[in-house]
Enzyme design. Structure first.
Site, PDB file in Angstrom:
ATOM      1  CG  ASP A  21      -2.019   1.009   1.162  1.00 51.90           C
ATOM      2  OD1 ASP A  21      -2.176   1.642   0.113  1.00 51.90           O
ATOM      3  OD2 ASP A  21      -2.723   1.174   2.182  1.00 51.90           O
ATOM      4  CG  ASP A 114      -3.371   3.844  -3.536  1.00 49.39           C
ATOM      5  OD1 ASP A 114      -4.282   3.098  -3.958  1.00 49.39           O
ATOM      6  OD2 ASP A 114      -3.508   4.586  -2.555  1.00 49.39           O
ATOM      7  CD  GLU A 115      -5.539  -0.773  -1.392  1.00 50.31           C
ATOM      8  OE1 GLU A 115      -5.227  -1.539  -0.451  1.00 50.31           O
ATOM      9  OE2 GLU A 115      -6.531  -0.016  -1.339  1.00 50.31           O
TER      10      GLU A 115
END
Length: 371
Positions: A21, A114-115
């Site tokens: 993350d 983003d993860e």
């Protein structure tokens, strides 16, 4: 001999799962690209009439959070700096990050820009330690993008997701199989992935504050209290989560929406915005060769009350004219004649859901799982 080489026996194959993350991704990108923003409270989003897409850690200290109205964010942090989002830039960096993931495994399930989850049970570099892989990935991300990432490592997606929040920002946490039971029993219920604020408050009212309190409830009790989610809570508090890392996530909806600088009330303005949204939705769908059968209109009023209404057809929608005409009919079903601050159109029941996705999960015993 126990094939999992740990004291607990699990009724499912143990995997090595990493959840990576990025730390305050959008805001961190802006601070990286503009050094004058470093160390300052910034929010990515529109300052007027918008919402916060992301907040830097400096802004979070003042209580600024994503999805918060910009007006509220400014009240909490008067010196907050608003930066317009640059999604093309975020996608560019996200692509670099995923290329790093693929150096180690093809079993990568992105959740957003983003993860992502990674299954490294068996990986391309033959590294036994999932903990070491996470360290290498985070270091490469830093070297190649200048950004930091946090990671969680454990035997399934639920535990990895929970673990990645523990040492944020720029840290990682491994939950070893031997420590899962104690970890979950002491974990506050609001930290359980999938337990939102409303559910957490309901649990508090029932005397459920930690995993050990949740664990005392029977499956029947939890289902009675929380519906089908009760079965999920019953399992995860015991470390049971069998969902596999899916390299090909199936897109379930496509949406476009606009928050207006000034509230809309005039019927002609509404129609113009619906037409514009219909054209934008059609362009996005056509670009990706996507069709859908359910069209949903979303209205957010000046007082932030929300109204949605949908129409589902037997055949697929295929043109901006159809989105616009159905959108107008849904607009006529609105419950209030109040000023509108946001309009949105989305399409679901997509043809992507009908495409079979095949993913092969390699399941082997854990021989080593570092703390």
């Amino acid at each position: 001999m126990n094939p999992y080489l740990c004291d607990m026996d699990f009724p499912f194959p143990i995997r090595k799962i990493i959840h990576v993350d990025m730390d305050a991704f959008y805001a961190s990108v802006e601070q990286h690209d503009d050094p004058s923003l470093k160390g300052k409270p910034i929010a990515v989003g529109g300052e007027h009439r918008g919402v916060v897409s992301a907040a830097s850690y400096e802004a979070r200290k003042f209580g600024v959070r994503s999805a918060m109205p910009s007006k509220t964010a400014k009240e909490k942090c008067p010196h907050l700096i608003f930066v317009p989002p640059r999604f093309s830039r975020y996608k560019e960096i996200s692509k670099k990050i995923r290329e790093i993931f693929f150096e180690y495994t093809d079993l990568v399930e992105p959740l957003s820009l983003d993860e992502a989850y990674l299954d490294v049970t068996e990986n391309k570099k033959g590294i036994e330690s999932a903990n070491q892989i996470a360290k290498e990935i985070r270091q490469k991300i830093l070297e190649q993008t200048g950004l930091t990432a946090s990671a969680g490592i454990s035997i399934n997606k639920f535990l990895a997701k929970v673990a990645s929040d523990i040492n944020k920002p720029n840290g990682q946490k491994t939950i070893h199989p031997d420590k899962i039971e104690n970890f979950l029993e002491e974990l506050p219920v609001e930290k359980f992935y999938g337990v939102g604020k409303v559910t957490a408050n309901k649990m508090f009212s029932l005397g459920i504050f930690k995993g050990k309190d949740l664990k005392k409830k029977s499956l029947e009790e939890l289902i009675k209290l929380f519906g089908k989610s009760g079965g999920y809570y019953y399992n995860v508090v015991r470390g049971i989560h069998t969902s596999e890392v899916k390299p090909h996530r199936i897109q379930k909806s496509v949406a476009v929406e606009r928050t207006f600088f000034e509230d809309l009330f005039d019927e002609q303005q509404i129609n113009e915005k619906l037409e514009s949204l219909s054209q934008e939705l059609h362009q996005r769908l056509r670009r990706n060769n996507i069709l859908g059968r359910t069209l949903t209109l979303k209205i957010k009023y000046k007082d932030f009350s929300l109204f949605t209404r949908s129409v589902t057809k037997e055949e697929y929608f295929s043109s901006s004219e159809q989105y616009y005409n159905i959108g107008k009919k849904l607009w006529e079903l609105r419950p209030y004649d109040k000023p509108v601050r946001l309009l949105g159109l989305s399409l679901s029941h997509l043809n992507t859901e009908e495409k079979k996705q095949i993913s092969v999960q390699l399941k082997i015993p854990f021989r080593e799982f570092e703390d």
